[in-house]
Design a protein around this motif. Structure first.
Motif, short mmCIF file in Angstrom:
data_model
loop_
_atom_site.label_atom_id
_atom_site.label_comp_id
_atom_site.label_asym_id
_atom_site.label_seq_id
_atom_site.Cartn_x
_atom_site.Cartn_y
_atom_site.Cartn_z
N THR A 161 1.18 -20.84 -12.62
CA THR A 161 2.48 -20.69 -13.29
C THR A 161 3.07 -22.01 -13.78
O THR A 161 3.75 -22.05 -14.80
CB THR A 161 3.49 -20.02 -12.35
N LEU A 162 2.81 -23.10 -13.07
CA LEU A 162 3.40 -24.39 -13.43
C LEU A 162 2.40 -25.35 -14.05
O LEU A 162 2.80 -26.39 -14.58
CB LEU A 162 4.03 -25.04 -12.19
N GLY A 163 1.11 -25.02 -13.97
CA GLY A 163 0.09 -25.90 -14.53
C GLY A 163 -0.57 -26.76 -13.46
O GLY A 163 -0.02 -26.99 -12.38
N VAL A 164 -1.75 -27.24 -13.79
CA VAL A 164 -2.56 -27.99 -12.83
C VAL A 164 -1.90 -29.30 -12.43
O VAL A 164 -1.86 -29.67 -11.25
CB VAL A 164 -3.97 -28.25 -13.41
N GLU A 165 -1.37 -30.04 -13.40
CA GLU A 165 -0.77 -31.33 -13.07
C GLU A 165 0.43 -31.16 -12.14
O GLU A 165 0.60 -31.92 -11.17
CB GLU A 165 -0.36 -32.08 -14.33
N ALA A 166 1.28 -30.17 -12.41
CA ALA A 166 2.43 -29.92 -11.54
C ALA A 166 1.99 -29.53 -10.14
O ALA A 166 2.58 -29.95 -9.14
CB ALA A 166 3.32 -28.84 -12.14
N ALA A 167 0.95 -28.71 -10.06
CA ALA A 167 0.42 -28.31 -8.76
C ALA A 167 -0.13 -29.51 -8.01
O ALA A 167 0.07 -29.66 -6.79
CB ALA A 167 -0.66 -27.25 -8.93
N ALA A 168 -0.83 -30.38 -8.73
CA ALA A 168 -1.39 -31.58 -8.09
C ALA A 168 -0.29 -32.52 -7.61
O ALA A 168 -0.38 -33.10 -6.52
CB ALA A 168 -2.30 -32.30 -9.08
N GLN A 169 0.75 -32.65 -8.40
CA GLN A 169 1.88 -33.49 -7.98
C GLN A 169 2.55 -32.91 -6.73
O GLN A 169 2.96 -33.65 -5.83
CB GLN A 169 2.89 -33.62 -9.12
N ARG A 170 2.67 -31.59 -6.69
CA ARG A 170 3.24 -30.94 -5.52
C ARG A 170 2.37 -31.20 -4.28
O ARG A 170 2.89 -31.48 -3.19
CB ARG A 170 3.36 -29.44 -5.80
N ALA A 171 1.07 -31.11 -4.45
CA ALA A 171 0.16 -31.39 -3.34
C ALA A 171 0.29 -32.85 -2.89
O ALA A 171 0.29 -33.14 -1.69
CB ALA A 171 -1.27 -31.08 -3.76
N LYS A 172 0.39 -33.76 -3.85
CA LYS A 172 0.52 -35.18 -3.52
C LYS A 172 1.81 -35.42 -2.72
O LYS A 172 1.81 -36.19 -1.74
CB LYS A 172 0.55 -35.99 -4.81
N ARG A 173 2.88 -34.77 -3.09
CA ARG A 173 4.14 -34.95 -2.36
C ARG A 173 4.06 -34.35 -0.96
O ARG A 173 4.70 -34.85 -0.04
CB ARG A 173 5.29 -34.36 -3.17
N ALA A 174 3.28 -33.30 -0.80
CA ALA A 174 3.07 -32.74 0.53
C ALA A 174 2.31 -33.74 1.41
O ALA A 174 2.63 -33.91 2.60
CB ALA A 174 2.31 -31.43 0.44
#
Length: 299
Positions: A161-174
């Motif tokens: 829903t948000l795109g791969v880059e946004a998902a990756a950034q979310r994972a990085k912040r986790a």
């Protein structure tokens, strides 16, 4: 080295670890007997095996914790449990962590889906909560754990829903918040994988290897060469079991007996060996000294 420490080592080893998904004690024992070093517990499989229902968040924490306890007690290898969204808010996450730690599993995957949740490998958009809410759950899980070797794996379904880059950034912040590893669902194409691994750099990154798509035909070593630390295979056991049972039941119904499919079955001896029944006979011979009957008073 206990199971949690073993998983911690496996996820940080330069060589990728191949992890089949299980859903009960039997499937976990099969995976261990086949030589796998760890198992992942699929929420989809639990919903199907316990309830005969789809993976839409119907299984409760109490039911999940019992399954976790059963699997951890059935095998010696580490088990990663699918804790879904934590069964509610960050408050519920704190209890979930306590339950799964006490159950004996080595790690949980904690995801960012909204309620009601969906199976993450469905070909539909998967809505996710805000990053702020999700990171609150990750931080709550880290706060609640008692054993530092108990791994918190941050799973995000945001790519659809948000795109791969946004998902990756979310994972990085986790990871920045303290998560031990990440699983980003729905990242399959080479360019997307490269984007993910360039953003989440230096932390263990797991992937789901579905029975379709670009990763499904790659050897596990090739998946490791892409940069993943672990490859989880969510469908191999449950899809194989269902197909085999459907074929066997069809034959039994149509032919009136199982003779023609018996060569495809495990033998009773193979079943008993898998269940380690001889070890229980040894315990029985050593300790059982009666059948529970009341001793009569001396007259």
């Amino acid at each position: 080295m206990n199971a949690r420490q073993k998983l911690k080592q496996l996820l940080r080893d330069p060589q990728i670890v191949q992890i089949p998904s299980v859903f009960d004690g039997l499937s976990a024992r099969l995976a261990q007997a086949a030589g796998f070093q760890a198992v992942s517990v699929t929420g989809n499989g639990i919903a199907a095996s316990l309830l005969g229902k789809p993976d839409i968040g119907l299984v409760t924490l109490t039911e999940s914790a019992q399954v976790a306890h059963n699997i951890a007690g059935a095998v010696d290898i580490p088990a990663i449990f699918d804790a879904d969204t934590g069964y509610g808010s960050a408050l519920n996450v704190t209890r979930a962590v306590a339950e799964f730690e006490n159950a004996g599993v080595a790690a949980i995957k904690l995801e960012d889906q909204v309620t009601p949740k969906r199976c993450g490998v469905l070909d539909i958009p998967i809505p996710v909560v805000s990053e702020r809410e999700y990171l609150g759950k990750i931080e709550a899980a880290l706060w609640a754990r008692q054993d530092p070797d108990f791994q918190i794996i941050a799973r995000t379904d945001a790519a659809s829903t948000l795109g791969v880059e946004a998902a990756a950034q979310r994972a990085k912040r986790a990871i920045d918040a303290g998560a031990d590893a990440v699983l980003v669902v729905g990242v399959r194409e080479p360019d997307d994988i490269a984007t993910l691994l360039s953003i989440v750099d230096g932390a263990p990154v797991l992937t789901l290897v579905e029975e379709k798509g670009p990763l499904s035909t790659k050897h596990v070593s090739e998946i490791g060469d892409l940069g993943f630390s672990a490859a989880i295979y969510p469908g191999v056991i449950r899809y194989s079991m269902v197909a085999a049972a459907q074929r066997a039941l069809k034959v039994l119904r149509e032919e009136g007996q199982s003779t023609s499919i018996r060569p495809l079955m495990a033998t009773p001896d193979e079943w008993n060996h898998l269940m380690a029944i001889d070890s229980y006979f040894e315990i029985e011979e050593r300790f059982v000294r009666g059948s529970g009957q009341a001793e009569l008073p001396v007259s």
